[in-house]
Design a protein around this motif. Structure first.
Motif, PDB file in Angstrom:
ATOM      1  N   ILE A   1      37.587  44.418  43.717  1.00 44.00           N
ATOM      2  CA  ILE A   1      38.886  44.369  43.488  1.00 44.00           C
ATOM      3  C   ILE A   1      39.541  43.496  44.497  1.00 44.00           C
ATOM      4  O   ILE A   1      39.105  43.272  45.635  1.00 44.00           O
ATOM      5  CB  ILE A   1      38.984  45.545  42.761  1.00 44.00           C
ATOM      6  CG1 ILE A   1      39.625  46.572  44.176  1.00 44.00           C
ATOM      7  CG2 ILE A   1      38.817  46.301  42.143  1.00 44.00           C
ATOM      8  CD1 ILE A   1      40.530  47.749  44.231  1.00 44.00           C
TER       9      ILE A   1
ATOM     10  N   SER B   1      46.774  40.475  35.874  1.00 45.27           N
ATOM     11  CA  SER B   1      48.416  39.852  36.503  1.00 45.27           C
ATOM     12  C   SER B   1      49.186  39.845  35.659  1.00 45.27           C
ATOM     13  O   SER B   1      48.939  38.365  34.775  1.00 45.27           O
ATOM     14  CB  SER B   1      48.578  39.484  38.211  1.00 45.27           C
ATOM     15  OG  SER B   1      48.503  40.090  38.720  1.00 45.27           O
TER      16      SER B   1
ATOM     17  N   TYR C   1      41.228  38.645  35.989  1.00 47.42           N
ATOM     18  CA  TYR C   1      42.652  38.387  36.799  1.00 47.42           C
ATOM     19  C   TYR C   1      43.165  39.425  35.165  1.00 47.42           C
ATOM     20  O   TYR C   1      43.449  39.289  34.110  1.00 47.42           O
ATOM     21  CB  TYR C   1      43.380  36.911  36.130  1.00 47.42           C
ATOM     22  CG  TYR C   1      42.599  36.909  37.913  1.00 47.42           C
ATOM     23  CD1 TYR C   1      42.651  36.606  38.946  1.00 47.42           C
ATOM     24  CD2 TYR C   1      41.394  36.147  37.322  1.00 47.42           C
ATOM     25  CE1 TYR C   1      42.567  35.948  40.368  1.00 47.42           C
ATOM     26  CE2 TYR C   1      40.680  35.456  38.332  1.00 47.42           C
ATOM     27  CZ  TYR C   1      41.516  35.079  39.446  1.00 47.42           C
ATOM     28  OH  TYR C   1      40.810  34.837  40.708  1.00 47.42           O
TER      29      TYR C   1
ATOM     30  N   PHE D   1      46.735  40.083  40.614  1.00 48.12           N
ATOM     31  CA  PHE D   1      45.020  41.611  40.652  1.00 48.12           C
ATOM     32  C   PHE D   1      44.167  41.123  39.937  1.00 48.12           C
ATOM     33  O   PHE D   1      43.828  40.658  38.440  1.00 48.12           O
ATOM     34  CB  PHE D   1      46.110  42.972  40.436  1.00 48.12           C
ATOM     35  CG  PHE D   1      44.150  44.070  39.962  1.00 48.12           C
ATOM     36  CD1 PHE D   1      44.186  43.666  40.688  1.00 48.12           C
ATOM     37  CD2 PHE D   1      44.125  44.396  38.918  1.00 48.12           C
ATOM     38  CE1 PHE D   1      43.181  45.546  41.585  1.00 48.12           C
ATOM     39  CE2 PHE D   1      42.693  44.992  38.669  1.00 48.12           C
ATOM     40  CZ  PHE D   1      42.526  45.657  40.507  1.00 48.12           C
TER      41      PHE D   1
ATOM     42  N   TRP E   1      43.199  40.504  45.068  1.00 46.25           N
ATOM     43  CA  TRP E   1      44.294  39.796  44.928  1.00 46.25           C
ATOM     44  C   TRP E   1      44.099  38.507  45.337  1.00 46.25           C
ATOM     45  O   TRP E   1      44.259  38.316  46.631  1.00 46.25           O
ATOM     46  CB  TRP E   1      45.769  40.233  45.672  1.00 46.25           C
ATOM     47  CG  TRP E   1      46.925  40.555  44.873  1.00 46.25           C
ATOM     48  CD1 TRP E   1      47.852  39.700  44.625  1.00 46.25           C
ATOM     49  CD2 TRP E   1      47.854  41.403  44.005  1.00 46.25           C
ATOM     50  NE1 TRP E   1      49.087  39.140  44.490  1.00 46.25           N
ATOM     51  CE2 TRP E   1      49.180  40.623  43.312  1.00 46.25           C
ATOM     52  CE3 TRP E   1      47.320  42.745  42.995  1.00 46.25           C
ATOM     53  CZ2 TRP E   1      49.406  41.066  42.451  1.00 46.25           C
ATOM     54  CZ3 TRP E   1      48.078  43.300  41.814  1.00 46.25           C
ATOM     55  CH2 TRP E   1      49.346  42.700  41.991  1.00 46.25           C
TER      56      TRP E   1
END
Length: 205
Positions: A163, A103, A101, A113, A165
């Motif tokens: 990928i 973010s 991760y 993200f 989120w």
């Protein structure tokens, strides 16, 4: 398969337009920001794939272990409960994965993200260019030929990247978008690649 792809594309387009936002799960005390202690202590997530379930009786359940603020690992298991009536090429799969991760700020970690690496074991059926002929005669002695695509069983392994989120609220409910693909190997009838992705709904505990 077309229904799954269309639903995923439409929902993803709507979410991509949204601005990333920091979850309001922190409190301010004397000017300093601290995360909720109960959310920090939660290290396990259980999720299911909503798009697959709605599109054709495909159940995928994912467990994710929160190892640190930036790193997690887990396992996904998929079962196609209606394989005779949908075109999804996987009947059963097991997918161990690891995620990083990126973010900031992290607060309680493992959100925002991420990049995922995975391996997968698959059994399924795919058309893969095969056809089968069906011949029949009517009562007048006329012969008819029908051709249709034939699904062929396969077993394969795969390595892939994805990928995504992830959002999580202060109660621990999780929503994530995941999209990626893997390269299949070891199966003579297997498709060259496989899809990994869904809108996952779950809970951190």
């Amino acid at each position: 398969m077309k229904r799954i792809t269309l639903l995923f594309a439409l929902l993803a387009a709507g979410c991509v337009t949204a601005n990333a936002q920091v979850d309001s799960v922190y409190v301010v005390n004397n000017g300093s920001t601290t995360a909720h202690n109960d959310l920090i202590a939660k290290k396990h997530e259980l999720k299911f794939g909503a798009i697959k379930a709605l599109s054709g009786g495909i159940v995928e359940v994912t467990y994710e272990r929160i190892y640190s603020e930036s790193f997690t690992y887990g396992l996904s298991m998929l079962g196609n409960l209606d394989g005779n009536n949908n075109d999804y090429p996987e009947d059963f799969s097991v997918t161990p994965f690891a995620r990083m991760y990126f973010s900031e700020p992290k607060y309680y970690g493992a959100k925002g993200f991420f990049v995922e690496g995975s391996a997968k074991f698959i059994t399924g059926r795919d058309y893969n260019g095969y056809t089968e002929e069906y011949v029949y005669e009517d009562g007048n002695g006329n012969t008819y030929y029908n051709y249709y695509d034939k699904r062929v069983s396969y077993t394969a392994g795969s390595l892939g990247l994805a990928i995504g989120w992830k959002w999580i609220n202060k109660a621990g409910f999780v929503f994530e978008i995941l999209g990626g693909a893997g390269r299949n190997f070891g199966g003579s009838n297997a498709p060259e690649a496989n899809f990994r992705g869904d809108f996952n709904l779950g809970y951190r505990f």
